[in-house]
Enzyme design. Structure first.
Site, PDB file in Angstrom:
ATOM      1  N   LYS A 173       7.034  -0.281  10.467  1.00 33.91           N
ATOM      2  CA  LYS A 173       6.984  -0.904   9.130  1.00 33.91           C
ATOM      3  C   LYS A 173       7.693   0.046   8.186  1.00 33.91           C
ATOM      4  O   LYS A 173       7.138   1.031   7.734  1.00 33.91           O
ATOM      5  CB  LYS A 173       5.519  -1.079   8.723  1.00 33.91           C
ATOM      6  N   GLU A 249       1.311  12.321   7.272  1.00 35.65           N
ATOM      7  CA  GLU A 249       2.024  13.368   6.542  1.00 35.65           C
ATOM      8  C   GLU A 249       2.172  12.872   5.118  1.00 35.65           C
ATOM      9  O   GLU A 249       2.809  11.853   4.858  1.00 35.65           O
ATOM     10  CB  GLU A 249       3.372  13.697   7.146  1.00 35.65           C
ATOM     11  N   CYS A 283       8.944  15.332   0.459  1.00 37.14           N
ATOM     12  CA  CYS A 283       7.574  15.880   0.458  1.00 37.14           C
ATOM     13  C   CYS A 283       7.576  17.405   0.597  1.00 37.14           C
ATOM     14  O   CYS A 283       6.700  18.069   0.073  1.00 37.14           O
ATOM     15  CB  CYS A 283       6.721  15.205   1.515  1.00 37.14           C
ATOM     16  N   GLU A 383       2.306  16.176  -7.404  1.00 38.15           N
ATOM     17  CA  GLU A 383       3.635  15.947  -6.833  1.00 38.15           C
ATOM     18  C   GLU A 383       4.415  15.018  -7.763  1.00 38.15           C
ATOM     19  O   GLU A 383       3.989  13.896  -8.022  1.00 38.15           O
ATOM     20  CB  GLU A 383       3.493  15.305  -5.456  1.00 38.15           C
TER      21      GLU A 383
HETATM   22  P1  ADP Z   1       6.252   6.228  -1.581  1.00 40.34           P
HETATM   23  O1  ADP Z   1       5.676   6.600  -2.899  1.00 40.34           O
HETATM   24  O2  ADP Z   1       7.032   7.270  -0.895  1.00 40.34           O
HETATM   25  O3  ADP Z   1       6.869   4.853  -1.549  1.00 40.34           O
HETATM   26  P2  ADP Z   1       3.992   5.075  -0.395  1.00 40.34           P
HETATM   27  O4  ADP Z   1       2.825   5.842   0.105  1.00 40.34           O
HETATM   28  O5  ADP Z   1       3.799   4.147  -1.526  1.00 40.34           O
HETATM   29  O6  ADP Z   1       5.031   6.179  -0.647  1.00 40.34           O
HETATM   30  O7  ADP Z   1       4.658   4.256   0.774  1.00 40.34           O
HETATM   31  C1  ADP Z   1       4.929   4.772   2.068  1.00 40.34           C
HETATM   32  C2  ADP Z   1       4.865   3.642   3.075  1.00 40.34           C
HETATM   33  O8  ADP Z   1       3.544   3.103   3.066  1.00 40.34           O
HETATM   34  C3  ADP Z   1       5.773   2.468   2.756  1.00 40.34           C
HETATM   35  O9  ADP Z   1       6.265   1.917   3.966  1.00 40.34           O
HETATM   36  C4  ADP Z   1       4.843   1.486   2.077  1.00 40.34           C
HETATM   37  O10 ADP Z   1       5.260   0.154   2.182  1.00 40.34           O
HETATM   38  C5  ADP Z   1       3.564   1.714   2.863  1.00 40.34           C
HETATM   39  N1  ADP Z   1       2.336   1.311   2.158  1.00 40.34           N
HETATM   40  C6  ADP Z   1       2.132   1.244   0.821  1.00 40.34           C
HETATM   41  N2  ADP Z   1       0.888   0.803   0.551  1.00 40.34           N
HETATM   42  C7  ADP Z   1       0.283   0.601   1.734  1.00 40.34           C
HETATM   43  C8  ADP Z   1      -1.030   0.163   2.138  1.00 40.34           C
HETATM   44  N3  ADP Z   1      -1.947  -0.158   1.247  1.00 40.34           N
HETATM   45  N4  ADP Z   1      -1.309   0.100   3.464  1.00 40.34           N
HETATM   46  C9  ADP Z   1      -0.385   0.446   4.379  1.00 40.34           C
HETATM   47  N5  ADP Z   1       0.862   0.859   4.070  1.00 40.34           N
HETATM   48  C10 ADP Z   1       1.208   0.941   2.776  1.00 40.34           C
END
Ligand code: ADP
Length: 479
Positions: A173, A249, A283, A383
């Site tokens: 994903k 991570e 990160c 961050e």
């Molecule tokens: P960033 O700020 O780097 O986008 P996120 O933590 O928002 O980091 O997103 C990292 C990954 O996690 C992306 O693939 C995003 O679609 C996914 N993601 C965001 N929210 C959720 C959730 N509630 N459950 C699972 N995956 C998620």
């Protein structure tokens, strides 16, 4: 313009939602591609078919097959590496030179893990005359790999390569913003017969929909996630309901500690480079620069000169050092931290959105350096994920270590000194998964990386990175 599909059961298919996500070039605002905005029903199909491919093939038991498959994938990526790097730059905004490093890192991870596939060793023991035991390492089963947009290729392969090498089935994903590059990479896997059809699936879509459905699905055995600490925490809570294994991570606020005997120019320039890379959206960014008070003012001058020399622009230009910020939302977030820093401390350089000519349609922020902030300031503690470096002063080694450990994060750190004993003393006491001495961002497929404290759970890369994707079984034989 291309519309990318999901890859499920060895077939490219549209989502059942009929809806699409946009990939946008953050440097120009231009449309790059569409990807599917998938649903929980797409996830259901992917989980079923990956499970079928996993149980219906010899993938988990045939290490030679897995090694060949990973080597072939590496070779296929190598052939198209320049084209892939260009798409990565277009979709993410990063300088083309950096995109090439990412693609090369992905190829390297596949090659390293191809060797590892044939080295998933357990151990044996004989506790008594009439008893013999052995410890087996088995694949976990079905793993969901959820990736971020900042290093969407390297971070994907860092986890995907060991996951597949260990014999698991996988559902990928990608982040909403980087589905196109991920789909292009999966398209290369699709042509390799050593991969059992359906063993790897790609579903694009919203984290809150697709990511969430994967975390909640009872047949997904493990979640491997790279992203923000906030999402990581929420995901871990959800995974607890299914007693699901997680490898996380998460965020970082990594310090570089520069002592008075260090090669100052190299230390400061490398530290700055480590932060301004990917516009600070990384990160492991060395976002805190702690310098001994005796050389602090000189360090400020070096850092300021360095930041002002960076060429900010479209990533496709070979001359670009720093590209745009990924999205409006992230840009606002970074500017908010800058304003907070301006109120509480001093802006040494930058501190504004870049405007005019080539910048007008894109999301660019000038390389920014702040100082005179309290260690408890949110600008020091949190961050920012943008091109904002915070400089701090220390008087003693003890104070440097105390300050280094003052945030909730513990991903990486740099120590700059010519004194080997001090380097080791400091490296031991800094709470971080990686400590570089007289360097930064030296990451290798064979070296474990990961977070202390709120920066994560588990280790990526290296032997431990492979073992994360295995179950351990004790088989005991009474003779
Ligand atoms: P960033 O700020 O780097 O986008 P996120 O933590 O928002 O980091 O997103 C990292 C990954 O996690 C992306 O693939 C995003 O679609 C996914 N993601 C965001 N929210 C959720 C959730 N509630 N459950 C699972 N995956 C998620």
């Amino acid at each position: 313009m291309k519309t990318y599909l999901n890859y499920i059961n060895g077939t490219w298919m549209t989502s059942q939602s009929g809806e699409l996500l946009d990939s946008i070039d953050p440097a120009t605002g231009a449309f790059v591609a569409h990807t599917q905005s998938s649903t929980a029903r797409d996830v259901e199909l992917a989980v079923q078919t990956v499970s079928g491919a996993y149980t219906g093939s010899d993938w988990g038991s045939n290490s030679h097959r897995r090694a060949s498959a990973l080597l072939e994938w590496a070779a296929a990526i190598e052939v198209r590496k320049e084209e892939l790097a260009s798409l990565l730059t277009l979709e993410n905004g990063k300088p083309i030179r950096e995109a090439r490093v990412e693609i090369a890192g992905a190829i390297d991870a596949l090659r390293y893990c191809a060797g590892m596939a044939r080295n998933v060793f357990g151990r044996t023991f004989q506790p008594a005359e009439d008893n013999f035991g052995f410890i087996m390492k088995e694949p976990i089963g079905i793993v969901a790999v959820i990736t971020p947009w900042n290093w969407p290729v390297l971070l994907l392969f860092r986890d995907l390569a060991p996951c597949l090498a260990a014999g698991n089935g996988v559902i990928i994903k990608p982040a909403e913003r980087t589905g196109a590059i991920t789909a292009e990479l999966l398209a290369l896997l699709a042509d390799i017969p050593e991969f059992p059809s359906g063993i790897a699936a790609l579903i694009t879509g919203l984290g809150t929909v697709v990511g969430n459905a994967l975390v909640e699905h009872p047949a997904v055995d493990m979640i491997c996630f790279t992203g923000s600490t906030a999402v990581g925490k929420a995901l871990m809570q959800k995974a607890a309901a299914g007693v699901k294994k997680v490898a996380l991570e998460l965020g970082g606020k990594s310090p570089n500690l520069v002592f008075e005997d260090a090669d100052l120019t190299r230390a400061i320039e490398t530290s700055c480079r480590s932060l301004f890379m990917t516009s600070g959206q990384i990160c492991m960014a060395g976002s805190r620069l702690l310098v001994h008070e005796s050389v602090y003012e000189t360090a400020v001058d070096i850092a300021k000169t360095f930041a002002e020399s960076l060429r900010v622009g479209h990533g496709r230009l070979e001359t670009t050092d720093m590209g745009p910020i990924i999205s409006e939302k992230q840009l606002d977030n970074v500017l908010h931290y800058i304003e907070q820093g301006r109120r509480e401390g001093r802006v040494i350089t930058g501190g504004y959105r870049l405007r005019g000519a080539e910048y007008d349609n894109g999301l660019f922020i000038a390389p920014t350096i702040l100082d005179n902030l309290s260690p408890s300031s949110c600008v020091v503690q949190e961050e920012i994920f943008g091109p904002v470096l915070v400089m701090e002063k220390f008087r003693t080694e003890e104070e440097a270590i105390r300050l280094a450990n003052i945030t909730p994060y513990g991903l990486s750190a740099g120590v700059w000194t010519k004194d080997v004993s001090r380097a080791l003393r400091v490296a031991r006491q800094v709470q971080a998964g990686t400590v570089w001495v007289n360097g930064y961002n030296k990451s290798y497929a064979e070296a474990e990386s990961g977070g202390y404290k709120h920066s994560g759970i588990g280790r990526a890369r290296g032997v431990e990175g492979l073992m994360e994707f295995t179950e351990t079984k004790h088989v005991n034989i009474s003779i």
